[in-house]
Design a protein around this motif. Structure first.
Motif, PDB file in Angstrom:
ATOM      1  N   GLY A 266      -4.583   7.911 -11.008  1.00  0.00           N
ATOM      2  CA  GLY A 266      -3.987   6.615 -10.695  1.00  0.00           C
ATOM      3  C   GLY A 266      -3.827   6.414  -9.197  1.00  0.00           C
ATOM      4  O   GLY A 266      -4.149   5.340  -8.659  1.00  0.00           O
ATOM      5  N   GLN A 267      -3.343   7.443  -8.493  1.00  0.00           N
ATOM      6  CA  GLN A 267      -3.189   7.340  -7.037  1.00  0.00           C
ATOM      7  C   GLN A 267      -4.535   7.118  -6.353  1.00  0.00           C
ATOM      8  O   GLN A 267      -4.650   6.319  -5.417  1.00  0.00           O
ATOM      9  CB  GLN A 267      -2.539   8.610  -6.494  1.00  0.00           C
ATOM     10  CG  GLN A 267      -1.055   8.751  -6.750  1.00  0.00           C
ATOM     11  CD  GLN A 267      -0.496   9.987  -6.056  1.00  0.00           C
ATOM     12  OE1 GLN A 267      -0.370  10.024  -4.829  1.00  0.00           O
ATOM     13  NE2 GLN A 267      -0.203  11.016  -6.844  1.00  0.00           N
TER      14      GLN A 267
ATOM     15  N   ASP B 287      -8.885   9.041 -18.977  1.00  0.00           N
ATOM     16  CA  ASP B 287      -8.621   8.694 -17.583  1.00  0.00           C
ATOM     17  C   ASP B 287      -9.691   9.252 -16.654  1.00  0.00           C
ATOM     18  O   ASP B 287     -10.065   8.615 -15.659  1.00  0.00           O
ATOM     19  CB  ASP B 287      -7.246   9.206 -17.158  1.00  0.00           C
ATOM     20  CG  ASP B 287      -6.101   8.424 -17.789  1.00  0.00           C
ATOM     21  OD1 ASP B 287      -6.368   7.378 -18.419  1.00  0.00           O
ATOM     22  OD2 ASP B 287      -4.942   8.858 -17.655  1.00  0.00           O
TER      23      ASP B 287
ATOM     24  N   LYS C 109      -5.893   3.515  -7.049  1.00  0.00           N
ATOM     25  CA  LYS C 109      -5.105   2.510  -6.324  1.00  0.00           C
ATOM     26  C   LYS C 109      -5.408   2.551  -4.828  1.00  0.00           C
ATOM     27  O   LYS C 109      -5.506   1.504  -4.176  1.00  0.00           O
ATOM     28  CB  LYS C 109      -3.617   2.744  -6.570  1.00  0.00           C
ATOM     29  CG  LYS C 109      -3.151   2.358  -7.958  1.00  0.00           C
ATOM     30  CD  LYS C 109      -1.692   2.716  -8.184  1.00  0.00           C
ATOM     31  CE  LYS C 109      -1.267   2.416  -9.626  1.00  0.00           C
ATOM     32  NZ  LYS C 109       0.124   2.868  -9.886  1.00  0.00           N
TER      33      LYS C 109
ATOM     34  N   ILE D 212      -6.676  -0.158 -14.032  1.00  0.00           N
ATOM     35  CA  ILE D 212      -6.085   0.843 -13.137  1.00  0.00           C
ATOM     36  C   ILE D 212      -4.632   1.107 -13.527  1.00  0.00           C
ATOM     37  O   ILE D 212      -4.179   2.264 -13.555  1.00  0.00           O
ATOM     38  CB  ILE D 212      -6.179   0.374 -11.673  1.00  0.00           C
ATOM     39  CG1 ILE D 212      -7.643   0.359 -11.222  1.00  0.00           C
ATOM     40  CG2 ILE D 212      -5.353   1.283 -10.763  1.00  0.00           C
ATOM     41  CD1 ILE D 212      -7.858  -0.176  -9.826  1.00  0.00           C
ATOM     42  N   ALA D 213      -3.896   0.039 -13.854  1.00  0.00           N
ATOM     43  CA  ALA D 213      -2.492   0.198 -14.236  1.00  0.00           C
ATOM     44  C   ALA D 213      -2.334   0.982 -15.531  1.00  0.00           C
ATOM     45  O   ALA D 213      -1.269   1.565 -15.782  1.00  0.00           O
ATOM     46  CB  ALA D 213      -1.831  -1.172 -14.365  1.00  0.00           C
ATOM     47  N   SER D 214      -3.397   1.004 -16.370  1.00  0.00           N
ATOM     48  CA  SER D 214      -3.311   1.699 -17.661  1.00  0.00           C
ATOM     49  C   SER D 214      -3.552   3.198 -17.550  1.00  0.00           C
ATOM     50  O   SER D 214      -3.357   3.934 -18.522  1.00  0.00           O
ATOM     51  CB  SER D 214      -4.331   1.099 -18.641  1.00  0.00           C
ATOM     52  OG  SER D 214      -5.663   1.499 -18.308  1.00  0.00           O
ATOM     53  N   VAL D 215      -3.980   3.668 -16.377  1.00  0.00           N
ATOM     54  CA  VAL D 215      -4.269   5.092 -16.190  1.00  0.00           C
ATOM     55  C   VAL D 215      -2.960   5.885 -16.184  1.00  0.00           C
ATOM     56  O   VAL D 215      -2.031   5.580 -15.426  1.00  0.00           O
ATOM     57  CB  VAL D 215      -5.046   5.313 -14.873  1.00  0.00           C
ATOM     58  CG1 VAL D 215      -5.158   6.803 -14.553  1.00  0.00           C
ATOM     59  CG2 VAL D 215      -6.432   4.690 -14.969  1.00  0.00           C
ATOM     60  N   ARG D 216      -2.893   6.900 -17.019  1.00  0.00           N
ATOM     61  CA  ARG D 216      -1.673   7.705 -17.142  1.00  0.00           C
ATOM     62  C   ARG D 216      -1.666   8.916 -16.214  1.00  0.00           C
ATOM     63  O   ARG D 216      -0.606   9.374 -15.794  1.00  0.00           O
ATOM     64  CB  ARG D 216      -1.489   8.170 -18.591  1.00  0.00           C
ATOM     65  CG  ARG D 216      -1.246   7.025 -19.567  1.00  0.00           C
ATOM     66  CD  ARG D 216      -1.038   7.558 -20.978  1.00  0.00           C
ATOM     67  NE  ARG D 216      -0.789   6.479 -21.937  1.00  0.00           N
ATOM     68  CZ  ARG D 216      -0.562   6.687 -23.231  1.00  0.00           C
ATOM     69  NH1 ARG D 216      -0.549   7.919 -23.732  1.00  0.00           N
ATOM     70  NH2 ARG D 216      -0.348   5.660 -24.037  1.00  0.00           N
ATOM     71  N   ASP D 217      -2.847   9.459 -15.921  1.00  0.00           N
ATOM     72  CA  ASP D 217      -2.917  10.620 -15.046  1.00  0.00           C
ATOM     73  C   ASP D 217      -2.455  10.205 -13.639  1.00  0.00           C
ATOM     74  O   ASP D 217      -3.070   9.341 -13.011  1.00  0.00           O
ATOM     75  CB  ASP D 217      -4.346  11.150 -14.996  1.00  0.00           C
ATOM     76  CG  ASP D 217      -4.468  12.442 -14.219  1.00  0.00           C
ATOM     77  OD1 ASP D 217      -4.220  12.428 -13.001  1.00  0.00           O
ATOM     78  OD2 ASP D 217      -4.815  13.474 -14.832  1.00  0.00           O
ATOM     79  N   PRO D 218      -1.392  10.812 -13.113  1.00  0.00           N
ATOM     80  CA  PRO D 218      -0.840  10.347 -11.824  1.00  0.00           C
ATOM     81  C   PRO D 218      -1.794  10.546 -10.651  1.00  0.00           C
ATOM     82  O   PRO D 218      -1.822   9.719  -9.730  1.00  0.00           O
ATOM     83  CB  PRO D 218       0.428  11.192 -11.659  1.00  0.00           C
ATOM     84  CG  PRO D 218       0.199  12.408 -12.506  1.00  0.00           C
ATOM     85  CD  PRO D 218      -0.618  11.936 -13.673  1.00  0.00           C
TER      86      PRO D 218
END
Length: 326
Positions: free
Chosen positions: A133-134, A191, A137, A124-130
């Motif tokens: 990622g939100q 992602d 999380k 999850i921390a490696s996901v670049r798309d904001p």
């Protein structure tokens, strides 16, 4: 768990006496008109059918013999159509307090759950798309109840990864393959694939019941995991201000199409590269797990496994030895 043999170690002709979990229990009438008891009995190592042909041998209340209770049984291991089963002489209801450590009766992942959760958090921390990622999380880190259920649930009732922690193990296995596929096929959105893999089976945390034997909840029977997770994702997306509608639609498409075919429960076919990849990796991981289990299960012996309904074939068990790697 008292000192008793594991189901996976039983051989034809072995006597058995001990506690087992009744995953299924039904009183039936034989062709001769006599009543008998048919059971599906389990411990953490596996399960097998059990038959008590004379219900007068049941000790105590017959109504207490039902699914999701522990039984004290005595019998002998026999074989029918290449499958082991227990021919029972006696059976009785057993209180949980008699049984001891209950976890000994539930199949669990060979991988420690804390170790798998660390791997999950790293991905999850490696996901670049904001936006992705939100979303991940919010569902898998901040929602403590969902995270706990996701770590505990099986991936299926019986077909593949049918053990506690199986859903998390299945998801991480697909993610490992997805990383390699995305590195090979540069046109894939990595992602978006990761989001699809994380979310494609999250609804099974509510579809399946797994407190004792594995089965389906009311919501699971009425809606199914695809409908459940589509609703969850839409609700979660609605709580993220400005979440792009195009991204929501593409994520939902992966979820709705991941079974690959309409007759297998997907309302739409995979129509994006990411959806197609998630479908095939999900299918591959599930079927390989079933096949490896058939290879490792030596019940009945011989070069061929019993017929697998999940695979629609028997499995050849002989393995060519792998050459040493330098």
């Amino acid at each position: 768990m008292p000192d008793q043999p594991l189901i996976r170690n039983l051989k034809e002709g072995d006597p058995f006496q001990g506690f087992l979990l009744a995953q299924e229990a039904a009183y039936k009438i034989s062709t001769k008109g006599s009543e008998y008891l048919e059971l599906k009995l389990a411990d953490a190592s596996g399960d097998l059918k059990g038959f008590l042909w004379d219900v007068r041998a049941i000790e105590g209340d017959l109504e207490a013999i039902r699914a999701d209770v522990f039984l004290r049984v005595k019998g002998t291991v026999t074989s029918y159509n290449g499958r082991l089963q227990l021919k029972l002489d006696k059976a009785r209801f057993a209180l949980d307090a008699e049984v001891g450590e209950l976890s000994a009766f539930f199949p669990v992942s060979a991988r420690p759950v804390p170790e798998m959760l660390v791997e999950l958090d790293g991905i999850i921390a490696s996901v670049r798309d904001p936006w992705i990622g939100q979303l991940l999380k919010a569902l898998f880190v901040e929602d403590g109840d969902l995270r706990a259920a996701f770590a505990l649930a099986p991936a299926a009732k019986s077909m593949h990864h049918a053990y506690l922690g199986g859903l998390l193990e299945h998801t991480l296995s697909i993610l490992g393959m997805a990383e390699r596929a995305c590195a090979h096929y540069r046109g894939l959105n990595r992602d978006l694939v990761v989001a699809g893999v994380f979310l494609h089976d999250v609804g099974k945390t509510a579809e399946l019941s797994y407190q004792r034997s594995f089965g389906y909840t009311d919501a699971g029977n009425l809606l199914g995991h695809i409908a459940l997770e589509a609703d969850w994702i839409s609700r979660a997306v609605g709580k993220i201000p400005g979440f792009p509608e195009e991204l929501r639609m593409q994520i939902l498409h992966i979820i709705l199409s991941h079974h690959g075919r309409l007759e297998f429960g997907s309302p739409v076919l995979p129509k994006t590269p990411e959806a197609l990849l998630v479908h095939y990796l999900d299918d591959l991981d599930g079927k390989l797990e079933v096949m490896f289990r058939a290879v490792q299960d030596d019940a009945g012996g011989g070069s061929w496994s019993p017929y697998s309904r999940a695979l629609e074939r028997m499995v050849y068990r002989k393995r060519w030895p792998e050459a040493e790697r330098t």
